[in-house]
Write an enzyme that holds these catalytic residues in place. Structure first.
Site, PDB file in Angstrom:
ATOM      1  CG  ASN A 121      -0.392   0.697   2.404  1.00 37.38           C
ATOM      2  OD1 ASN A 121      -0.439   1.931   2.506  1.00 37.38           O
ATOM      3  ND2 ASN A 121       0.188  -0.072   3.313  1.00 37.38           N
ATOM      4  CG  ASN A 179       4.294   5.766  10.913  1.00 36.52           C
ATOM      5  OD1 ASN A 179       5.427   5.302  10.737  1.00 36.52           O
ATOM      6  ND2 ASN A 179       3.419   5.918   9.938  1.00 36.52           N
ATOM      7  CB  CYS A 182       7.626  10.153   8.492  1.00 34.53           C
ATOM      8  SG  CYS A 182       6.195   9.347   9.148  1.00 34.53           S
ATOM      9  CG  ASN A 244       5.152   1.047   9.654  1.00 34.02           C
ATOM     10  OD1 ASN A 244       4.375   0.702   8.761  1.00 34.02           O
ATOM     11  ND2 ASN A 244       5.089   2.216  10.245  1.00 34.02           N
ATOM     12  N   GLY A 296       1.339  -9.790   9.779  1.00 34.06           N
ATOM     13  CA  GLY A 296       0.853 -11.040   9.198  1.00 34.06           C
ATOM     14  C   GLY A 296       0.039 -11.919  10.117  1.00 34.06           C
ATOM     15  N   GLY A 317      -3.584  -6.482  11.354  1.00 37.17           N
ATOM     16  CA  GLY A 317      -3.663  -5.429  10.343  1.00 37.17           C
ATOM     17  C   GLY A 317      -4.351  -5.877   9.075  1.00 37.17           C
TER      18      GLY A 317
HETATM   19  C1  LIG Z   1      -3.582   0.104   4.136  1.00 41.62           C
HETATM   20  C2  LIG Z   1      -2.591   0.238   5.255  1.00 41.62           C
HETATM   21  C3  LIG Z   1      -2.413   1.469   5.868  1.00 41.62           C
HETATM   22  C4  LIG Z   1      -1.485   1.614   6.911  1.00 41.62           C
HETATM   23  N1  LIG Z   1      -1.348   2.828   7.525  1.00 41.62           N
HETATM   24  C5  LIG Z   1      -0.498   2.942   8.590  1.00 41.62           C
HETATM   25  C6  LIG Z   1      -0.378   4.183   9.297  1.00 41.62           C
HETATM   26  O1  LIG Z   1      -1.061   5.167   8.998  1.00 41.62           O
HETATM   27  N2  LIG Z   1       0.515   4.245  10.336  1.00 41.62           N
HETATM   28  C7  LIG Z   1       1.279   3.163  10.711  1.00 41.62           C
HETATM   29  O2  LIG Z   1       2.062   3.266  11.659  1.00 41.62           O
HETATM   30  N3  LIG Z   1       1.156   1.972  10.069  1.00 41.62           N
HETATM   31  C8  LIG Z   1       0.294   1.846   9.024  1.00 41.62           C
HETATM   32  N4  LIG Z   1       0.181   0.636   8.383  1.00 41.62           N
HETATM   33  C9  LIG Z   1       1.013  -0.505   8.826  1.00 41.62           C
HETATM   34  C10 LIG Z   1       0.226  -1.440   9.746  1.00 41.62           C
HETATM   35  O3  LIG Z   1      -0.206  -0.771  10.911  1.00 41.62           O
HETATM   36  C11 LIG Z   1       1.091  -2.660  10.135  1.00 41.62           C
HETATM   37  O4  LIG Z   1       2.240  -2.217  10.803  1.00 41.62           O
HETATM   38  C12 LIG Z   1       1.513  -3.487   8.921  1.00 41.62           C
HETATM   39  O5  LIG Z   1       0.475  -3.546   7.971  1.00 41.62           O
HETATM   40  C13 LIG Z   1       1.946  -4.904   9.285  1.00 41.62           C
HETATM   41  O6  LIG Z   1       0.899  -5.624   9.876  1.00 41.62           O
HETATM   42  P1  LIG Z   1      -0.053  -6.651   9.040  1.00 41.62           P
HETATM   43  O7  LIG Z   1       0.853  -7.543   8.269  1.00 41.62           O
HETATM   44  O8  LIG Z   1      -0.874  -7.339  10.061  1.00 41.62           O
HETATM   45  O9  LIG Z   1      -0.865  -5.774   8.130  1.00 41.62           O
HETATM   46  C14 LIG Z   1      -0.724   0.488   7.330  1.00 41.62           C
HETATM   47  C15 LIG Z   1      -0.921  -0.754   6.696  1.00 41.62           C
HETATM   48  C16 LIG Z   1      -1.843  -0.889   5.688  1.00 41.62           C
HETATM   49  C17 LIG Z   1      -2.030  -2.250   5.050  1.00 41.62           C
END
Ligand SMILES: Cc1cc2nc3c(=O)[nH]c(=O)nc-3n(C[C@H](O)[C@H](O)[C@H](O)COP(=O)(O)O)c2cc1C
Length: 370
Positions: A121, A179, A182, A244, A296, A317
């Site tokens: 994304n 976060n 950045c 992240n 994951g 997530g």
């Molecule tokens: C669509 C999307 C938007 C995300 N936006 C943020 C965000 O705004 N801030 C942040 O710290 N992480 C963001 N993440 C990261 C997730 O919080 C997480 O760290 C990452 O997706 C790994 O976890 P998962 O494999 O369970 O998705 C985003 C992830 C996705 C998929």
């Protein structure tokens, strides 16, 4: 101001009691039985007696969650979007969408692409800005039992501190998650998350700006995450979240050009879980503060794996997009697993896969560094 989950209000309109108090049945005896109706989990028998509570800010007066299953930033909006299908009050906590000082429209489209075992994304922190979040959502969060942790992002230390100041003392805001993936404008576009002094400096500045429980989110896009984790803990973070997304790109099959409008995106989903496990395993051995694992999670086995390498809680997530009720189901399944193992709490699951001597590579476990 110090926030705790317990101090949250009487519950959202659709919310029910948190896991530990909502679960039915007597405190002892009987086999655990779980029924799922439209994502609502009712636990009976021995699982009802399992203590799932966890404190993510133990040295600060507490950010006590009813259970260790959270939803990850960017995947659950502001906690209201899934209100019709998810019993939000059953979640341990919600990490809301990334919030910046001023509103952002995000990156050009396309912004999402499916990958084997995950997704890329490049949303680019689309959000209405901190003042709108405080005005629109915090009053609602203040009525919920489930704590809401506001995920914040900025391009300078001053902006991070300013966002934290504007959230400090706001009813409904239970904590802050930084976060730090950045660009640091002041250091030539370097990411805060990949440099230990930048990561420590931004953590210290936010620490000075607020008494709210402070979680700092680690990036996996580094050669060695341990010095960064140490710097963040030394600068006053209450907990770490890991991980992240991993930086990646996709190519459009028909145009043979970068697929995402921003070229670069963040990889998430089951594909990143081994990386997240490794980061938690390494970081656990160099810091004492709680670690919340992310990366994951799609089923109970993933939760148990993250606990085994030393996490005290997990965030779900990407899996939410396919199955919004998953996090709530995991709460019941974790209680059941603990009861089946004869535990009164889920804590015996924590740290079982860690080496006996922290930080000392064993003959069997020499790190892989390409
Ligand atoms: C669509 C999307 C938007 C995300 N936006 C943020 C965000 O705004 N801030 C942040 O710290 N992480 C963001 N993440 C990261 C997730 O919080 C997480 O760290 C990452 O997706 C790994 O976890 P998962 O494999 O369970 O998705 C985003 C992830 C996705 C998929």
């Amino acid at each position: 101001m110090v926030s705790t989950g317990a101090r949250q209000g009487a519950g959202a309109p659709r919310a029910v009691e948190p896991a530990r108090t909502a679960i039915h049945g007597g405190p002892t005896g009987g086999s655990a039985r779980e029924s799922v109706t439209g994502g609502i989990v009712a636990i009976s028998g021995a699982a009802a007696a399992v203590d799932l509570t966890v404190d993510l800010a133990p040295t600060r007066g507490g950010l006590v969650l009813a259970n260790p299953i959270l939803v990850a930033s960017g995947t659950f909006g502001y906690g209201i979007e899934y209100g019709d299908v998810v019993e939000v009050g059953r979640l341990g906590a919600i990490c809301c969408k990334g919030t910046t000082l001023r509103p952002r429209i995000g990156n050009p489209t396309p912004r999402v692409s499916e990958t084997p075992g995950g997704m890329l994304n490049s949303i680019g922190l689309q959000n209405p800005g901190v003042d709108a979040v405080v005005e629109r959502y915090a009053p609602l969060w203040a009525t919920w039992r489930t704590p809401v942790i506001v995920n914040i992002a900025a391009e300078s230390v001053a902006d991070y501190a300013e966002i934290a100041r504007r959230l400090d003392g706001v009813p409904g805001v239970a904590g802050i998650e930084l976060n730090i993936s950045c660009p640091n404008v002041g250091r030539g576009g370097l990411q805060f998350a990949i440099d230990e002094s930048a990561a420590g400096a931004v953590t210290a500045a936010v620490r000075r700006a607020t008494d709210l429980p402070l979680l700092v989110k680690l990036s996996p896009n580094v050669a060695d995450v341990r010095p960064i984790a140490r710097a963040i803990a030394a600068a006053g973070a209450d907990a770490l979240t890991a991980i992240n997304t991993l930086s990646g790109i996709a190519v459009s099959a028909d145009r043979r050009r970068p697929l995402l409008g921003n070229v670069f995106g963040g990889l998430s989903g089951p594909a990143v879980k081994p990386v997240a496990l490794r980061v938690v395993y390494e970081v656990r051995q160099v810091v004492d503060i709680p670690i919340v694992a992310i990366g994951g999670v799609t089923e109970l086995a993933d939760v148990l794996d993250f606990l085994a390498v030393g996490a005290v809680a997990v965030q779900v997530g990407t899996a939410i997009f396919a199955d919004p009720a998953l996090p709530v189901r995991l709460v019941g399944q974790l209680a059941e697993a603990a009861a089946r193992a004869g535990h009164a709490s889920y804590r015996p699951f924590i740290g079982t896969a860690l080496p006996a001597k922290p930080g000392v590579p064993s003959a069997k476990g020499v790190e892989y560094r390409p």
